[in-house]
Write an enzyme that holds these catalytic residues in place. Sequence first.
Site, PDB file in Angstrom:
ATOM      1  N   ASP A 207      28.692  44.921  37.703  1.00  0.00           N
ATOM      2  CA  ASP A 207      28.621  44.009  36.550  1.00  0.00           C
ATOM      3  C   ASP A 207      27.182  43.722  36.105  1.00  0.00           C
ATOM      4  O   ASP A 207      26.800  42.560  35.914  1.00  0.00           O
ATOM      5  CB  ASP A 207      29.299  42.675  36.869  1.00  0.00           C
ATOM      6  CG  ASP A 207      30.691  42.831  37.456  1.00  0.00           C
ATOM      7  OD1 ASP A 207      31.359  43.827  37.127  1.00  0.00           O
ATOM      8  OD2 ASP A 207      31.098  41.956  38.244  1.00  0.00           O
ATOM      9  N   GLU A 364      38.006  43.282  29.592  1.00  0.00           N
ATOM     10  CA  GLU A 364      37.028  42.295  30.053  1.00  0.00           C
ATOM     11  C   GLU A 364      35.624  42.810  29.754  1.00  0.00           C
ATOM     12  O   GLU A 364      35.431  43.825  29.092  1.00  0.00           O
ATOM     13  CB  GLU A 364      37.190  42.069  31.560  1.00  0.00           C
ATOM     14  CG  GLU A 364      36.985  43.323  32.395  1.00  0.00           C
ATOM     15  CD  GLU A 364      37.499  43.174  33.818  1.00  0.00           C
ATOM     16  OE1 GLU A 364      38.198  42.173  34.103  1.00  0.00           O
ATOM     17  OE2 GLU A 364      37.228  44.071  34.634  1.00  0.00           O
TER      18      GLU A 364
END
Length: 484
Positions: A207, A364
């Site tokens: 991420d 997402e």
Amino acid sequence: MTGFPGRVVSRRRRDTASRATGWWRLLVAVAMALGTAVVLPRPADAATIDTTAYYQVVSRSSGKALAVQDGSTADQAQIVQYTTGAATSQQWQFVDSGGGYYRLRARHSGKVVDVAARSTADGAKVVQYTDNNGANQQFKPVDTDSGYLKLVNRNSGKVLDVYGRSTAEGAVISQYTDNNGANQQWRLVRVDAAPAHNPALPGYNADPQVRYLAGQYWIYPTSDGYADWGSTKFTAYSSPDLVNWTDHGVVLDLANVSWCHARAWAPTIAYRDGTYWLYFSACQQIGVARSTSPSGPFTDALGRPLVSTGQYGEQEIDPDVFVDDDGTAYLYFGSGNAEVARLSASMTAFATAPARITPASFREASNVFKRNGTYYLMYSENDTRSEDYRVDYATSASPLGPFTKAAGSPVLSKDTGAGILGTGHSSVVKVPGRDEWYIAYHRFRIPGGDGTHREVCIDTMTFASDGSINRIRPTLTGIAPVTP
């Protein structure tokens, strides 16, 4: 275009090849008699091609290397032969297409050798083109002798050939019926590997949020390698060139956040008026912390979540902050749906209620940037535990949307031939003062990674003339250091 119909290899050429073989045998015999070893570079054969390596593809007849004309990165650029050198436009990676066939991918452009218009004719033009895994882009290496190969096109059954048996600089390459000519035989010479820069960060990380702050590039990742994504701390890394990274250690520990001590995920950062603002996921809620330095330490700014679990009807995770040219800041977040809200001047509250802007196939990992007046929303599709986790994007004329999914999505996805899987949760950074862009993302660790054993990579991102994002090729090598 290529050689001539019905041509044969001349007696002179056969004699030359025979004499070369004879000299080699004599050298070996002398060495054996003296009890010494002959150590000469061994070209690759079809059975020993390394799909992680780069090769020069050298013509037996001319000694020159397969290259992209003038180092072009454009579709339809002609494939030619040039004197061997260090140019990456004559370095090729063999990408496995199955069944013994490979695509030859140019190191400098990411495009592959392609028989133009899927022609099956003798003399058909050979170019570079965007990789679509077409049969006309697939070649089977077939051993001949002494370490030379023929490269047989899957679509036509014809072989790569130097036009007219030319030995000249810039002579064009085409396809032609196999006649076992020396100008149809190639030696693969492995290029000494440049230092690999993917993964960009050591260990397990995911991420990544990449930014340019305080004169350096920074990455704020999720610390990975924990069961059920159980990290409790945020770290930061800085670099002058996107390649050489300094680990600044823990910049925020959830032990110091009163409302949550678990699941430290997917931070993002912004700078305003002397303060760095870190937005982060914790306990599937979104908090905000602040510091006077990008290296922290950061302290919780609210003593409570900015966004609470389920408050807007989706998983309240994966924040992304974007500051527009006029200084207005926006927060994007959500898994399952995408939300956006304008932040107040304090950076700790919403000035507008979050609005849903979910583009097609959104899962997402929102990341928003602006280029030439267009707002780009990059996001991930599928599940981070899937090897098909990948990056899509959508565009809008406003930071508040609506966002329309781009026709070119997904723009970043796995490359099974290179063993690269699970390419997702990205962010992008622009080199200050230049229209030069890079993308940070995570992939499964190589080897043996999965959805909780991921590593951060960086690759180049480019744009077409219409503003669309060109297909991004995930690489094992990464990028060269970015100079000012």
